[in-house]
Motif scaffolding. Sequence first.
Motif, PDB file in Angstrom:
ATOM      1  N   UNK A 430       0.829  -1.201   0.000  1.00 15.33           N
ATOM      2  CA  UNK A 430       0.000   0.000   0.000  1.00 15.33           C
ATOM      3  C   UNK A 430       0.871   1.261   0.000  1.00 15.33           C
ATOM      4  N   UNK A 431       1.887   1.264   0.857  1.00 21.07           N
ATOM      5  CA  UNK A 431       2.801   2.413   0.918  1.00 21.07           C
ATOM      6  C   UNK A 431       3.576   2.560  -0.381  1.00 21.07           C
ATOM      7  N   UNK A 432       4.066   1.438  -0.911  1.00 26.09           N
ATOM      8  CA  UNK A 432       4.870   1.475  -2.121  1.00 26.09           C
ATOM      9  C   UNK A 432       4.046   1.947  -3.317  1.00 26.09           C
ATOM     10  N   UNK A 433       2.831   1.439  -3.437  1.00 20.30           N
ATOM     11  CA  UNK A 433       1.973   1.864  -4.551  1.00 20.30           C
ATOM     12  C   UNK A 433       1.644   3.344  -4.465  1.00 20.30           C
ATOM     13  N   UNK A 434       1.452   3.847  -3.246  1.00 14.48           N
ATOM     14  CA  UNK A 434       1.179   5.278  -3.102  1.00 14.48           C
ATOM     15  C   UNK A 434       2.374   6.103  -3.541  1.00 14.48           C
ATOM     16  N   UNK A 435       3.568   5.676  -3.139  1.00 13.60           N
ATOM     17  CA  UNK A 435       4.775   6.393  -3.559  1.00 13.60           C
ATOM     18  C   UNK A 435       4.932   6.355  -5.076  1.00 13.60           C
ATOM     19  N   UNK A 436       4.648   5.208  -5.673  1.00 14.84           N
ATOM     20  CA  UNK A 436       4.759   5.080  -7.127  1.00 14.84           C
ATOM     21  C   UNK A 436       3.695   5.895  -7.844  1.00 14.84           C
ATOM     22  N   UNK A 437       2.522   6.021  -7.233  1.00 18.26           N
ATOM     23  CA  UNK A 437       1.488   6.906  -7.792  1.00 18.26           C
ATOM     24  C   UNK A 437       1.999   8.339  -7.871  1.00 18.26           C
ATOM     25  N   UNK A 438       2.680   8.761  -6.810  1.00 12.63           N
ATOM     26  CA  UNK A 438       3.225  10.125  -6.787  1.00 12.63           C
ATOM     27  C   UNK A 438       4.283  10.285  -7.871  1.00 12.63           C
ATOM     28  N   UNK A 439       5.192   9.311  -7.989  1.00 13.40           N
ATOM     29  CA  UNK A 439       6.228   9.389  -9.020  1.00 13.40           C
ATOM     30  C   UNK A 439       5.601   9.469 -10.408  1.00 13.40           C
ATOM     31  N   UNK A 440       4.607   8.627 -10.642  1.00 13.50           N
ATOM     32  CA  UNK A 440       3.894   8.609 -11.921  1.00 13.50           C
ATOM     33  C   UNK A 440       3.301   9.983 -12.227  1.00 13.50           C
ATOM     34  N   UNK A 441       2.628  10.562 -11.227  1.00 13.33           N
ATOM     35  CA  UNK A 441       1.990  11.866 -11.428  1.00 13.33           C
ATOM     36  C   UNK A 441       3.024  12.966 -11.631  1.00 13.33           C
ATOM     37  N   UNK A 442       4.112  12.898 -10.878  1.00 13.93           N
ATOM     38  CA  UNK A 442       5.165  13.911 -11.012  1.00 13.93           C
ATOM     39  C   UNK A 442       5.768  13.877 -12.408  1.00 13.93           C
ATOM     40  N   UNK A 443       6.083  12.694 -12.906  1.00 13.55           N
ATOM     41  CA  UNK A 443       6.661  12.591 -14.258  1.00 13.55           C
ATOM     42  C   UNK A 443       5.701  13.182 -15.285  1.00 13.55           C
ATOM     43  N   UNK A 444       4.418  12.851 -15.149  1.00 14.35           N
ATOM     44  CA  UNK A 444       3.422  13.387 -16.079  1.00 14.35           C
ATOM     45  C   UNK A 444       3.373  14.914 -16.016  1.00 14.35           C
ATOM     46  N   UNK A 445       3.353  15.445 -14.799  1.00 13.66           N
ATOM     47  CA  UNK A 445       3.243  16.898 -14.645  1.00 13.66           C
ATOM     48  C   UNK A 445       4.497  17.621 -15.128  1.00 13.66           C
ATOM     49  N   UNK A 446       5.683  17.085 -14.755  1.00 16.06           N
ATOM     50  CA  UNK A 446       6.930  17.756 -15.112  1.00 16.06           C
ATOM     51  C   UNK A 446       7.174  17.700 -16.611  1.00 16.06           C
ATOM     52  N   UNK A 447       6.837  16.588 -17.241  1.00 19.43           N
ATOM     53  CA  UNK A 447       7.018  16.486 -18.685  1.00 19.43           C
ATOM     54  C   UNK A 447       6.100  17.459 -19.410  1.00 19.43           C
ATOM     55  N   UNK A 448       4.865  17.631 -18.917  1.00 15.58           N
ATOM     56  CA  UNK A 448       3.927  18.583 -19.527  1.00 15.58           C
ATOM     57  C   UNK A 448       4.456  19.999 -19.462  1.00 15.58           C
ATOM     58  N   UNK A 449       5.197  20.321 -18.402  1.00 19.19           N
ATOM     59  CA  UNK A 449       5.689  21.678 -18.203  1.00 19.19           C
ATOM     60  C   UNK A 449       6.865  22.030 -19.114  1.00 19.19           C
ATOM     61  N   UNK A 450       7.463  21.022 -19.732  1.00 19.61           N
ATOM     62  CA  UNK A 450       8.651  21.268 -20.579  1.00 19.61           C
ATOM     63  C   UNK A 450       8.298  22.097 -21.833  1.00 19.61           C
TER      64      UNK A 450
END
Length: 450
Positions: A430-450
């Motif tokens: 549960x903890x690991x999936x939550x952390x990976x959800x954040x990483x997934x969202x961060x990559x999506x957001x940061x790539x969009x900002x490029x």
Amino acid sequence: MLLKTKHINLKTELPGPKSMALIKRKEENVPRGPFNTSPAFIEKGEGALITDIDGNTLIDLAGAIGSLNTGHCPPTVVKAVQEQVEKYIHPCFHVAMYEPYIELAEKLNAITPGNFKKKTFFLNSGAEAVENAVKIARKYTGRRAIVSFERGYHGRTSMTMALTSKVKPYKNGFGPFPSDTYKVRHPYYYRKPKGMTDDQLDDYLLKQLNDFFLGEVPPEDIAAFILEPIQGEGGFIVPSKRFVQGVREICREHGILFISDEVQTGFGRTGKMFASEHFDIDPDLITMSKSIAAGLPISAVTGKAEIMEAPNPGEIGGTYGGSPLGCVAALEVIKLLEEQNLISRANEIGTLIKNRFKEMRKKTNVIGDIRGLGAMTAMEIVKDRDSKDPDKVLTGKIIAECNRRGVVILGAGLYGNVIRTLCPLVITDDQLNEALDVIDQVIEDVVKEQ
């Protein structure tokens, strides 16, 4: 967009006001050299979670750079250390000996790879372990040269910097370095020449060692090769069994010792107690530290008894080597790894992370390679998958934003473009999936900002 989280609880922005005040004090009193990944100051750690002084709870995927395989503050380790403190703290093994030192040496002699008589002694850090393994190898063989591998990392002391293969930030401006250290090439399958197979790359690099012996240093002058079974700071690059066994065989052929640097890969991280076991090799010497004692400073060198006996009394050791606190903590860590099946858990964690990384890669062109063994996993960030050009800037943005959103994570790699996971093996799905959800969202957001 910020995700709803169960385990991450951010009461303030990171860093919060109390952390900001301490950062100011740090800047006034501590030199800038010691680097910090997370901007938060910790107040409490438990398992895979840390709470900072502003009351923010974060998920830790860095694990003190791989020092916390059994998590923050394992209760049995805490209890053992508390009980030890009440007996004696540090009489110094060179002055008044103590049983935990012997118990831990016996345990490491038993669990490290190799069906032969071994001996072990203790130091304070991974770099010290490496430096002493070099001393022992030179003393035993009577030879001078030590060979390491490109992208390898072995520490920040003068000798270990000489063995390390990354100029910035580790070596720049700190030379000259000790002589009689040499570097040879190491496979990087993701970046191999176009049209070449992995086996062909292995064969080419192994054959190049013959030219190395002719052009750089003859094998009869080489005391040891030192190899990380999986390169840590170099970017979690996993060599093939074919390559590692090839190097081992060349060492045997020429009477060269094989040192396995397991400082980051040891104690269950890769899905084996020691990563050397993945390659079916028995190193002559093994260096250990980091997760050996749940974060307490202790390191070890274990090796064939006749090799370890080469130094005379007083030629190896140190005042704080083999601290009683570190020894009792390490004994409890090994029990935890065995009793809680954390080694097999590392494989489960690694499978979960790799599967999630592969799903992320489907959504973006900036994730190149995904690699690792067990829970020692990484993704390589590139400008696009066709060019494979490393993107250090984007990698830094992703890591910084993950830390800002409550997932403590680290970078790595010669090009600074690798995101690595070194989470405690006690992390829940549960903890690991939550952390990976954040990483997934961060990559999506940061790539969009490029």
